[in-house]
Scaffold this active site. Structure first.
Site, mmCIF file in Angstrom:
data_model
loop_
_atom_site.group_PDB
_atom_site.id
_atom_site.type_symbol
_atom_site.label_atom_id
_atom_site.label_comp_id
_atom_site.label_asym_id
_atom_site.label_seq_id
_atom_site.Cartn_x
_atom_site.Cartn_y
_atom_site.Cartn_z
ATOM 1 N N GLU A 120 -42.615 18.214 -27.654
ATOM 2 C CA GLU A 120 -42.805 19.572 -28.178
ATOM 3 C C GLU A 120 -41.627 20.494 -27.859
ATOM 4 O OE1 GLU A 120 -45.137 17.776 -26.646
ATOM 5 O OE2 GLU A 120 -47.015 17.944 -27.774
ATOM 6 N N GLY A 134 -49.171 15.569 -29.960
ATOM 7 C CA GLY A 134 -50.626 15.514 -30.063
ATOM 8 C C GLY A 134 -51.151 14.089 -30.113
ATOM 9 N N ALA A 171 -49.114 16.405 -33.804
ATOM 10 C CA ALA A 171 -49.729 17.359 -34.717
ATOM 11 C C ALA A 171 -48.816 17.449 -35.935
ATOM 12 C CB ALA A 171 -49.853 18.712 -34.033
ATOM 13 N N GLU A 197 -51.428 13.137 -26.612
ATOM 14 C CA GLU A 197 -52.548 13.892 -26.031
ATOM 15 C C GLU A 197 -53.895 13.314 -26.467
ATOM 16 O OE1 GLU A 197 -50.887 17.617 -27.504
ATOM 17 O OE2 GLU A 197 -50.770 18.321 -25.431
HETATM 18 C C1 HXC Z 1 -45.473 15.869 -39.841
HETATM 19 C C2 HXC Z 1 -44.368 13.875 -39.595
HETATM 20 C C3 HXC Z 1 -44.534 13.929 -38.188
HETATM 21 C C4 HXC Z 1 -45.236 15.041 -37.646
HETATM 22 C C5 HXC Z 1 -43.447 12.119 -38.678
HETATM 23 N N1 HXC Z 1 -43.704 12.733 -39.844
HETATM 24 N N2 HXC Z 1 -43.943 12.828 -37.660
HETATM 25 N N3 HXC Z 1 -44.831 14.840 -40.403
HETATM 26 N N4 HXC Z 1 -45.664 15.985 -38.520
HETATM 27 N N5 HXC Z 1 -45.466 15.184 -36.328
HETATM 28 C C6 HXC Z 1 -43.323 12.294 -41.199
HETATM 29 C C7 HXC Z 1 -41.850 12.522 -41.451
HETATM 30 O O1 HXC Z 1 -41.616 13.857 -41.842
HETATM 31 C C8 HXC Z 1 -41.598 11.540 -42.583
HETATM 32 O O2 HXC Z 1 -42.107 12.105 -43.788
HETATM 33 C C9 HXC Z 1 -42.498 10.369 -42.203
HETATM 34 O O3 HXC Z 1 -43.484 10.894 -41.308
HETATM 35 C C10 HXC Z 1 -41.746 9.269 -41.500
HETATM 36 O O4 HXC Z 1 -41.053 9.816 -40.401
HETATM 37 P P1 HXC Z 1 -39.481 9.639 -40.163
HETATM 38 O O5 HXC Z 1 -39.041 10.766 -39.302
HETATM 39 O O6 HXC Z 1 -38.767 9.463 -41.479
HETATM 40 O O7 HXC Z 1 -39.448 8.263 -39.375
HETATM 41 P P2 HXC Z 1 -38.419 7.784 -38.267
HETATM 42 O O8 HXC Z 1 -37.013 8.158 -38.664
HETATM 43 O O9 HXC Z 1 -38.729 6.356 -38.025
HETATM 44 O O10 HXC Z 1 -38.758 8.662 -36.964
HETATM 45 C C11 HXC Z 1 -40.016 8.528 -36.338
HETATM 46 C C12 HXC Z 1 -40.233 9.686 -35.314
HETATM 47 C C13 HXC Z 1 -40.009 11.026 -36.019
HETATM 48 C C14 HXC Z 1 -39.277 9.528 -34.136
HETATM 49 C C15 HXC Z 1 -41.676 9.546 -34.794
HETATM 50 O O11 HXC Z 1 -40.800 11.077 -37.210
HETATM 51 C C16 HXC Z 1 -40.387 12.214 -35.186
HETATM 52 O O12 HXC Z 1 -39.641 12.622 -34.314
HETATM 53 N N6 HXC Z 1 -41.524 12.850 -35.503
HETATM 54 C C17 HXC Z 1 -41.959 14.072 -34.879
HETATM 55 C C18 HXC Z 1 -42.458 13.822 -33.487
HETATM 56 C C19 HXC Z 1 -42.881 15.100 -32.822
HETATM 57 O O13 HXC Z 1 -42.091 16.031 -32.592
HETATM 58 N N7 HXC Z 1 -44.167 15.189 -32.487
HETATM 59 C C20 HXC Z 1 -44.729 16.342 -31.807
HETATM 60 C C21 HXC Z 1 -45.242 17.293 -32.791
HETATM 61 S S1 HXC Z 1 -45.766 18.787 -32.019
HETATM 62 P P3 HXC Z 1 -41.240 12.064 -45.146
HETATM 63 O O14 HXC Z 1 -42.095 12.845 -46.099
HETATM 64 O O15 HXC Z 1 -39.934 12.674 -44.814
HETATM 65 O O16 HXC Z 1 -41.154 10.597 -45.461
HETATM 66 C C22 HXC Z 1 -47.282 18.482 -31.441
HETATM 67 C C23 HXC Z 1 -47.956 19.681 -30.864
HETATM 68 C C24 HXC Z 1 -49.033 19.270 -29.954
HETATM 69 O O17 HXC Z 1 -47.791 17.407 -31.545
HETATM 70 C C25 HXC Z 1 -50.077 20.289 -29.846
HETATM 71 C C26 HXC Z 1 -51.342 19.696 -30.322
HETATM 72 C C27 HXC Z 1 -52.589 20.220 -29.768
#
Ligand code: HXC
Length: 267
Positions: free
Chosen positions: A134, A111, A68, A114
């Site tokens: 998460e 997400g 998400a 999911e």
């Molecule tokens: C918003 C995101 C994002 C996310 C990545 N980006 N994941 N933006 N929401 N979930 C963006 C980063 O901010 C960055 O933007 C660009 O994508 C590239 O990501 P990087 O982090 O620079 O890449 P990298 O270093 O290769 O790392 C990849 C990664 C990391 C390991 C996937 O991005 C990461 O940990 N992302 C978050 C993963 C996460 O926590 N997901 C769960 C979310 S909570 P910029 O602008 O800086 O270039 C969730 C709730 C579920 O999903 C409930 C749903 C119903």
């Protein structure tokens, strides 16, 4: 469904097959509200399109979806997410009648994982990395992860994975029964990822069957995740009986007896 969207791409790569590609590559396909609204609209249109029998959802080579959109949700209050039923529309996907195949390459996190778990069939590229991270950002799974992951891989693994937020591989996903198989990287001469090509071929195979039978079969398997065994068996038997009201059952069985290929009319 073949229209211009901002956050997804839609295509008809083979007869009977709709391909939906999540398309926010710079944000690793983070799932914001706009993307999900478009995805839901496209899936609704695809489900109503008589020419389509099966659906493939994919992302980019680097990311199926990294979760998400954290930036979109980080400042929301409890009252806001609660009264707006934030992310409740993700559930819409599960009311799609046609089979959905997720072709996962790269990150499928939060997400994104999911969403892949909501698909009916999951094919993984060797690069696929799944995770429910998460807990690392102070929240929990909200799109069915706790329920579908636990059903897919069992309680102990689901607990370990969601409590640590650790990622797991494509091979693990297959070994644990969450994905059907890993599609090895071949030559991507036409620019199409092998896992997507394979998912489209699978979708085409399914789309060539009787669509009444396919949809009833999907409904019957899904009951295994919603009801107890005796209710599930009863539902399955009723759906099986129901197929005897279709022309496709008569045609399919007659074709077998006459040693010829069936000609299904989806009726
Ligand atoms: C918003 C995101 C994002 C996310 C990545 N980006 N994941 N933006 N929401 N979930 C963006 C980063 O901010 C960055 O933007 C660009 O994508 C590239 O990501 P990087 O982090 O620079 O890449 P990298 O270093 O290769 O790392 C990849 C990664 C990391 C390991 C996937 O991005 C990461 O940990 N992302 C978050 C993963 C996460 O926590 N997901 C769960 C979310 S909570 P910029 O602008 O800086 O270039 C969730 C709730 C579920 O999903 C409930 C749903 C119903």
């Amino acid at each position: 469904f073949n229209k211009q969207y901002e956050n997804i791409l839609t295509a008809r790569p083979e007869p009977g097959v709709a391909l939906v590609t999540l398309n926010r590559p710079k944000a690793l396909n983070a799932l914001n509200s706009a993307l999900f609204a478009e995805l839901n609209e496209a899936l609704r249109l695809i489900d109503a399109d008589k020419e389509i029998g099966a659906i493939v959802i994919t992302g980019s080579e680097r990311a199926f979806a990294a979760g998400a959109d954290i930036k979109e949700m980080k400042d929301k209050s409890f009252a806001e997410v609660y009264t707006d039923q934030f992310l409740a529309d993700w559930q819409d996907l599960t009311s799609i009648r046609k089979p959905i195949i997720a072709a996962v390459s790269g990150y499928a996190l939060g997400g994104g994982c999911e969403l892949a778990l909501m698909a009916d069939i999951l094919l993984a590229a060797p690069s696929a990395q799944f995770g429910q991270p998460e807990v690392n950002i102070g929240t929990i799974t909200g799109g069915g992860g706790s329920q579908r992951l636990a059903r897919a891989v069992g309680k102990s693994r689901a607990m370990e994975l969601t409590l640590t937020g650790r990622m797991w591989s494509a091979q693990d996903a297959v070994a644990w029964g969450m994905a059907s198989r890993v599609v090895e990287a071949g030559d991507a001469a036409d620019g199409v990822l092998p896992v997507v090509r394979e998912a489209v071929a699978l979708a085409r195979e399914i789309a060539a069957k009787s669509q009444v039978a396919v949809q009833a079969q999907k409904e019957a398997v899904n009951v295994a995740f919603e009801q107890g065994l005796s209710e599930g068996l009863r539902t399955e038997r009723r759906l099986f009986h129901m197929t005897f009201a279709t022309a496709d059952q008569k045609e399919g069985m007659a074709a077998f007896a006459e040693k010829r290929k069936p000609n299904f009319t989806n009726s």
